[in-house]
Scaffold this motif. Sequence first.
Motif, PDB file in Angstrom:
ATOM      1  N   TRP A  24      -9.253   9.363   2.524  1.00 20.66           N
ATOM      2  CA  TRP A  24      -9.544   8.320   1.532  1.00 20.66           C
ATOM      3  C   TRP A  24      -8.499   7.212   1.599  1.00 20.66           C
ATOM      4  CZ3 TRP A  24     -13.323   6.760  -1.641  1.00 20.66           C
ATOM      5  CH2 TRP A  24     -13.009   5.846  -2.642  1.00 20.66           C
ATOM      6  N   THR A  25      -7.237   7.602   1.594  1.00 22.08           N
ATOM      7  CA  THR A  25      -6.163   6.612   1.667  1.00 22.08           C
ATOM      8  C   THR A  25      -6.306   5.738   2.897  1.00 22.08           C
ATOM      9  OG1 THR A  25      -4.609   8.000   0.426  1.00 22.08           O
ATOM     10  CG2 THR A  25      -3.660   6.315   1.850  1.00 22.08           C
ATOM     11  N   LEU A  66      -6.375   3.254  -4.865  1.00 22.67           N
ATOM     12  CA  LEU A  66      -5.207   4.010  -4.437  1.00 22.67           C
ATOM     13  C   LEU A  66      -4.392   4.526  -5.621  1.00 22.67           C
ATOM     14  CD1 LEU A  66      -3.997   1.703  -1.504  1.00 22.67           C
ATOM     15  CD2 LEU A  66      -5.343   3.809  -1.339  1.00 22.67           C
ATOM     16  N   ASP A 102      -4.620  12.163   3.554  1.00 24.61           N
ATOM     17  CA  ASP A 102      -6.058  12.261   3.300  1.00 24.61           C
ATOM     18  C   ASP A 102      -6.780  11.060   3.877  1.00 24.61           C
ATOM     19  OD1 ASP A 102      -6.703  10.201   0.872  1.00 24.61           O
ATOM     20  OD2 ASP A 102      -4.681  11.034   0.701  1.00 24.61           O
ATOM     21  N   ALA A 162       0.817  -1.212   0.000  1.00 23.51           N
ATOM     22  CA  ALA A 162       0.000   0.000   0.000  1.00 23.51           C
ATOM     23  C   ALA A 162       0.849   1.259   0.000  1.00 23.51           C
ATOM     24  CB  ALA A 162      -0.933  -0.007   1.207  1.00 23.51           C
ATOM     25  N   VAL A 198      -6.820   1.688   3.024  1.00 25.99           N
ATOM     26  CA  VAL A 198      -5.751   0.871   3.610  1.00 25.99           C
ATOM     27  C   VAL A 198      -6.240   0.181   4.886  1.00 25.99           C
ATOM     28  CG1 VAL A 198      -3.425   0.885   4.559  1.00 25.99           C
ATOM     29  CG2 VAL A 198      -3.957   2.294   2.571  1.00 25.99           C
ATOM     30  N   THR A 203       0.710   7.395  -2.259  1.00 26.36           N
ATOM     31  CA  THR A 203      -0.232   7.501  -1.140  1.00 26.36           C
ATOM     32  C   THR A 203       0.352   8.302   0.022  1.00 26.36           C
ATOM     33  OG1 THR A 203       0.576   5.452  -0.119  1.00 26.36           O
ATOM     34  CG2 THR A 203      -1.255   5.279  -1.698  1.00 26.36           C
ATOM     35  N   ALA A 252      -1.660   9.332   6.874  1.00 22.23           N
ATOM     36  CA  ALA A 252      -1.601   9.767   5.477  1.00 22.23           C
ATOM     37  C   ALA A 252      -2.083  11.207   5.394  1.00 22.23           C
ATOM     38  CB  ALA A 252      -2.441   8.858   4.577  1.00 22.23           C
ATOM     39  N   LEU A 294       1.588   7.035   2.481  1.00 25.26           N
ATOM     40  CA  LEU A 294       1.199   6.267   3.652  1.00 25.26           C
ATOM     41  C   LEU A 294       2.396   5.999   4.551  1.00 25.26           C
ATOM     42  CD1 LEU A 294      -1.023   4.421   5.067  1.00 25.26           C
ATOM     43  CD2 LEU A 294       0.030   2.543   3.761  1.00 25.26           C
TER      44      LEU A 294
END
Length: 366
Positions: free
Chosen positions: A148-149, A88, A146, A78, A153, A94, A144, A96
């Motif tokens: 959404w990520t 993604l 945002d 991810a 995840v 990302t 992250a 992340l």
Amino acid sequence: MAADELARDDRTAGRATTGAPASEAAIPFHSARQAGVTAPQQPETYLLSFDLPRTSAANGQKALRSVLGALTRTLATAASDAPPDPRLQGGGATRLTSLVGIGPALAARLGLNVPSSLQELPPFPGDRLDPRRSDGDLLVQLCAADRWTLTVVAELVGGAAHTAGAVPRWTQSGFLPHTPPGTTPRNLFGSKDGTANPDHAAAEQWVWGPPGGHGDGTVLVYRRIRMDVAGFAALSESRRDRAIGRRARDGVALSGTAEHDEPDIYAKNPDGSYVIPATAHVRLASPRFDGGARMLRRSYSYDDGPADRGLLFCAFMRDSAQFTRVQNRLAGRDALTPFLQHRASAVAYVLPGAASAGTLGEQLWT
């Protein structure tokens, strides 16, 4: 930047500042230390707690290896430059970052090689902890830029952990306000949170484990603290500043002239009273009462409805006994106590990072 170069750079814990680095490349998952601690604090977080079925130590260790392997693969994929999940893709890397930690109960149950400093916290005066939202055998923190990520995840992590044999225990999301890079974020009381974080040298002494097998790990203390935002806001500005020990408008300690000046907890007014009041939060939490020991604080705000808003206190330290000492002082005298309720708690040993061909937790079996 190569992963080994990033690992060296990230050994500076630094002040709690927000904002991604200039480059928008992915933040490497594989490193000596987990990026969820070493990378700059990101504006969104999601925590997931899991339990493992209670069984024999041998079967428990086998299950834990399986779960840690699944988490390593899922998180590394991810966080890569090209994550395979289409949700993604298309928005760049990302960014992340993540960390995985082991709870004290699981470590004791399975006889794992963890630092002796990994201990359950004692009860504190005023605690109102919900066991359904506390503790856990494994703790995963995702961060992250945002939501959404994190949503995607978290689904992938939860599915991978469940398939490998872990049972979900609790989840919690948190956020930071928009904060320019290099500045300290504010909490829901309007106060800057994380000003007095350790520099590189102090982090090596107080945050990261002792030299040896645990040197690239640390201990995370998590507290979900409900805040009476309206009640605190009703105080005068002067009373709010004195309760905290810093001016809200610029984060400067009442004894100082700049935000990052070390608070002088012994400075007195002409009438003999302390400049930073004896019950001020900053004074009671001062490292001067703990031989200079400091925590790396990466806290987030949360909002679970009008009657349940507050702070997700996330702090990293070599020894959880440090938090116990500080919290005992705060619980007894802190001027913020009438406006705070500790509603959930967890402790976890944040594992050292994984090498490019390795798996998180390899040191647990040695």
